[in-house]
Design a protein around this motif. Structure first.
Motif, PDB file in Angstrom:
ATOM      1  N   ALA A 105      -8.631   0.969  -0.570  1.00  0.00           N
ATOM      2  CA  ALA A 105      -8.844   0.762  -2.003  1.00  0.00           C
ATOM      3  C   ALA A 105      -7.790  -0.177  -2.576  1.00  0.00           C
ATOM      4  O   ALA A 105      -8.102  -1.087  -3.362  1.00  0.00           O
ATOM      5  CB  ALA A 105      -8.814   2.105  -2.735  1.00  0.00           C
ATOM      6  N   PHE A 106      -6.539   0.045  -2.189  1.00  0.00           N
ATOM      7  CA  PHE A 106      -5.482  -0.839  -2.686  1.00  0.00           C
ATOM      8  C   PHE A 106      -5.723  -2.276  -2.221  1.00  0.00           C
ATOM      9  O   PHE A 106      -5.610  -3.213  -3.024  1.00  0.00           O
ATOM     10  CB  PHE A 106      -4.110  -0.375  -2.201  1.00  0.00           C
ATOM     11  N   SER A 107      -6.045  -2.471  -0.951  1.00  0.00           N
ATOM     12  CA  SER A 107      -6.231  -3.814  -0.412  1.00  0.00           C
ATOM     13  C   SER A 107      -7.374  -4.541  -1.118  1.00  0.00           C
ATOM     14  O   SER A 107      -7.266  -5.730  -1.433  1.00  0.00           O
ATOM     15  CB  SER A 107      -6.513  -3.747   1.092  1.00  0.00           C
ATOM     16  N   PHE A 108      -8.470  -3.817  -1.381  1.00  0.00           N
ATOM     17  CA  PHE A 108      -9.612  -4.437  -2.055  1.00  0.00           C
ATOM     18  C   PHE A 108      -9.270  -4.785  -3.496  1.00  0.00           C
ATOM     19  O   PHE A 108      -9.579  -5.881  -3.983  1.00  0.00           O
ATOM     20  CB  PHE A 108     -10.815  -3.502  -2.005  1.00  0.00           C
ATOM     21  N   ALA A 109      -8.603  -3.859  -4.196  1.00  0.00           N
ATOM     22  CA  ALA A 109      -8.217  -4.113  -5.581  1.00  0.00           C
ATOM     23  C   ALA A 109      -7.217  -5.258  -5.661  1.00  0.00           C
ATOM     24  O   ALA A 109      -7.311  -6.129  -6.542  1.00  0.00           O
ATOM     25  CB  ALA A 109      -7.635  -2.846  -6.197  1.00  0.00           C
ATOM     26  N   TRP A 110      -6.259  -5.261  -4.740  1.00  0.00           N
ATOM     27  CA  TRP A 110      -5.262  -6.343  -4.727  1.00  0.00           C
ATOM     28  C   TRP A 110      -5.922  -7.680  -4.420  1.00  0.00           C
ATOM     29  O   TRP A 110      -5.580  -8.708  -5.026  1.00  0.00           O
ATOM     30  CB  TRP A 110      -4.190  -6.031  -3.674  1.00  0.00           C
ATOM     31  N   LEU A 111      -6.874  -7.699  -3.483  1.00  0.00           N
ATOM     32  CA  LEU A 111      -7.572  -8.930  -3.120  1.00  0.00           C
ATOM     33  C   LEU A 111      -8.334  -9.500  -4.307  1.00  0.00           C
ATOM     34  O   LEU A 111      -8.259 -10.706  -4.587  1.00  0.00           O
ATOM     35  CB  LEU A 111      -8.525  -8.670  -1.958  1.00  0.00           C
ATOM     36  N   LEU A 112      -9.063  -8.656  -5.033  1.00  0.00           N
ATOM     37  CA  LEU A 112      -9.791  -9.137  -6.202  1.00  0.00           C
ATOM     38  C   LEU A 112      -8.831  -9.635  -7.279  1.00  0.00           C
ATOM     39  O   LEU A 112      -9.096 -10.639  -7.941  1.00  0.00           O
ATOM     40  CB  LEU A 112     -10.676  -8.025  -6.771  1.00  0.00           C
ATOM     41  N   GLY A 113      -7.703  -8.959  -7.444  1.00  0.00           N
ATOM     42  CA  GLY A 113      -6.706  -9.423  -8.397  1.00  0.00           C
ATOM     43  C   GLY A 113      -6.143 -10.776  -8.025  1.00  0.00           C
ATOM     44  O   GLY A 113      -5.748 -11.554  -8.896  1.00  0.00           O
ATOM     45  N   LEU A 114      -6.116 -11.076  -6.713  1.00  0.00           N
ATOM     46  CA  LEU A 114      -5.600 -12.365  -6.252  1.00  0.00           C
ATOM     47  C   LEU A 114      -6.594 -13.493  -6.486  1.00  0.00           C
ATOM     48  O   LEU A 114      -6.209 -14.592  -6.887  1.00  0.00           O
ATOM     49  CB  LEU A 114      -5.265 -12.270  -4.757  1.00  0.00           C
ATOM     50  N   VAL A 115      -7.884 -13.235  -6.232  1.00  0.00           N
ATOM     51  CA  VAL A 115      -8.868 -14.324  -6.206  1.00  0.00           C
ATOM     52  C   VAL A 115      -9.657 -14.490  -7.498  1.00  0.00           C
ATOM     53  O   VAL A 115     -10.202 -15.574  -7.742  1.00  0.00           O
ATOM     54  CB  VAL A 115      -9.855 -14.141  -5.029  1.00  0.00           C
TER      55      VAL A 115
ATOM     56  N   SER B  29       0.830  -1.208   0.000  1.00  0.00           N
ATOM     57  CA  SER B  29       0.000   0.000   0.000  1.00  0.00           C
ATOM     58  C   SER B  29       0.866   1.261   0.000  1.00  0.00           C
ATOM     59  O   SER B  29       0.556   2.245  -0.688  1.00  0.00           O
ATOM     60  CB  SER B  29      -0.928   0.013   1.217  1.00  0.00           C
ATOM     61  N   LEU B  30       1.953   1.228   0.778  1.00  0.00           N
ATOM     62  CA  LEU B  30       2.862   2.378   0.819  1.00  0.00           C
ATOM     63  C   LEU B  30       3.471   2.630  -0.554  1.00  0.00           C
ATOM     64  O   LEU B  30       3.590   3.789  -0.985  1.00  0.00           O
ATOM     65  CB  LEU B  30       3.956   2.139   1.858  1.00  0.00           C
TER      66      LEU B  30
END
Length: 312
Positions: free
Chosen positions: A241-251, A217-218
Motif C-alpha cells: 500500500a505504501f509503495s503504490f501510494a508513494w508511486l502515485l504521489g511521484l508520478v 515503508s518501515l
C-alpha cells in the motif's frame, strides 16, 4: 492553450485529492481525536523519523551511483549533501525545483550538462520502477479472491516489462531521441553536445531503490505501530500500500511532494483493513514525519558543509 489546460488539470487533481482527504478526516474526526499516543508511541515516532531521514540519505547515495554509471567521478559525501539540501524543494509548486537544484550543483562540480540532466531523470525513474515491481509482487494483498495462475502469469509478464524498460537497449534510443530534439531547439547548433548513454544495466541503483522504499515503508509501518498494533502478517499489505501510494504521489502531476495524492491513495487502500481513524491519523503523522526528516536532512547537510569549510 495547452499550458493552461495542463495547469488546470493539475489544480483539479490536487483539489480533488485534498477534498477526498478532508472528507475522510471530517467523517472520522471523532475517532481521530480520541486516539492517544503514550510514551512508547512517541519513542517509536522518533525512530520512524530517523528511519525516514536514513532513507533520504540512502537515496542521495544512490544518486551518486547513477552518476558513476554515467562515468562521472564525484565525491559521494558532497553529492549526498546536495541531494539532501535540494530535497525539500520538491514541495514548491511545479515539483521540479529539487531536480533543477541538483542539475545546477552537478554542473558547478564540472559534470557535463547531459550527464547531470540524465542522472536526475534516471534516479526517479529507477525509484518508480522499484516501486512498481513491489506493487506487482504484492498485488495479491489487495485482491478480494485468491491468486490464480492467470494472475501469476500477468505478474510475471509485468515484471519482465518493467525490468526491460530500464535496460540500456530501450533507454538509450529514447535518450538519443530527446538529445536530438534538444540540439534542434538549441540556438548554438554549430557546437552540438555529445549524447550521454548508459553503458550497462543500472542493476546496483535499481537494487538500491528497493532499499530506499524498504526504509520508507518501515518508517510508515512504525508510524502506524505507534498508535495501533501491527501483526507480521500485515507487513506485506502495508509495504504494498505504501509503495503504490508513494508511486502515485511521484508520478501524478500537480502534487508537490505527492501531497494529497499519497494520502488519498493510502486511505483508499487501507481504510477497509484498519480502523479509518487509525489510518487517517497515521497518514497525517507520517506526512509530518516526512517533512521533519527532509527538513532535518537539509539542515544537517548544510551544517556539515559549513563545518567542513570552517575547518579548511
Amino acid at each position: 492553450m495547452t499550458k493552461v489546460m495542463k495547469q488546470f488539470l493539475r489544480w483539479i487533481i490536487l483539489g480533488g485529492t485534498l477534498f477526498f482527504v478532508a472528507k475522510a478526516l471530517k467523517d472520522n474526526w471523532v475517532g481521530v481525536t480520541t486516539l492517544k499516543i503514550d510514551a512508547a508511541g512517541w519513542a517509536i515516532l522518533v525512530i520512524a523519523t530517523g528511519v525516514t531521514l536514513l532513507a533520504h540519505t540512502w537515496a542521495g547515495w544512490i544518486w551518486t551511483w547513477v552518476l558513476r554509471d554515467l562515468n562521472q567521478s564525484i565525491p559521494s559525501v558532497q553529492f549526498i549533501q546536495v541531494y539532501l539540501k535540494t530535497n525539500i524543494a520538491k514541495y514548491l509548486p511545479g515539483n521540479v525545483w529539487h531536480y533543477y537544484g541538483r542539475i545546477v550543483a552537478a554542473k558547478n562540480a564540472n559534470i557535463s550538462a547531459g550527464a547531470a540532466t540524465l542522472s536526475v531523470l534516471l534516479e526517479p525513474l529507477l525509484m518508480a520502477a522499484a516501486a512498481l515491481i513491489i506493487v506487482v509482487l504484492l498485488s495479491n494483498q489487495f485482491a478480494a479472491t485468491q491468486t490464480n495462475l492467470a494472475v501469476l502469469i500477468c505478474q510475471f509478464l509485468a515484471l519482465i516489462f518493467i525490468l526491460c524498460g530500464v535496460h540500456p537497449w530501450f533507454l538509450n534510443p529514447v535518450i538519443r531521441f530527446l538529445h536530438r530534439l534538444k540540439n534542434k531547439k538549441s540556438a548554438n547548433k554549430t557546437q552540438p553536445q555529445a549524447a550521454i548513454n548508459l553503458e550497462r544495466y543500472p542493476i546496483r541503483p535499481l537494487l538500491g531503490e528497493f532499499g530506499f522504499l524498504g526504509l520508507r515503508s518501515l518508517g510508515f509501518i512504525l508510524t502506524i505501530y505507534a498508535i495501533y498494533p501491527v501483526n507480521l502478517s500485515q507487513m506485506p499489505l502495508l509495504v504494498g500500500a505504501f509503495s503504490f501510494a508513494w508511486l502515485l504521489g511521484l508520478v501524478v502531476p500537480g502534487a508537490p511532494g505527492g501531497l494529497g495524492v499519497f494520502e488519498a491513495t493510502a486511505i483508499a487502500l487501507l481504510q477497509h483493513r484498519f480502523p479509518s481513524a487509525v489510518v487517517i491519523s497515521a497518514i497525517a503523522l507520517y506526512r509530518l514525519i516526512s517533512i521533519l526528516a527532509e527538513t532535518s536532512g537539509a539542515a544537517l547537510a548544510w551544517l556539515d558543509e559549513r563545518l567542513v569549510n570552517i575547518n579548511r
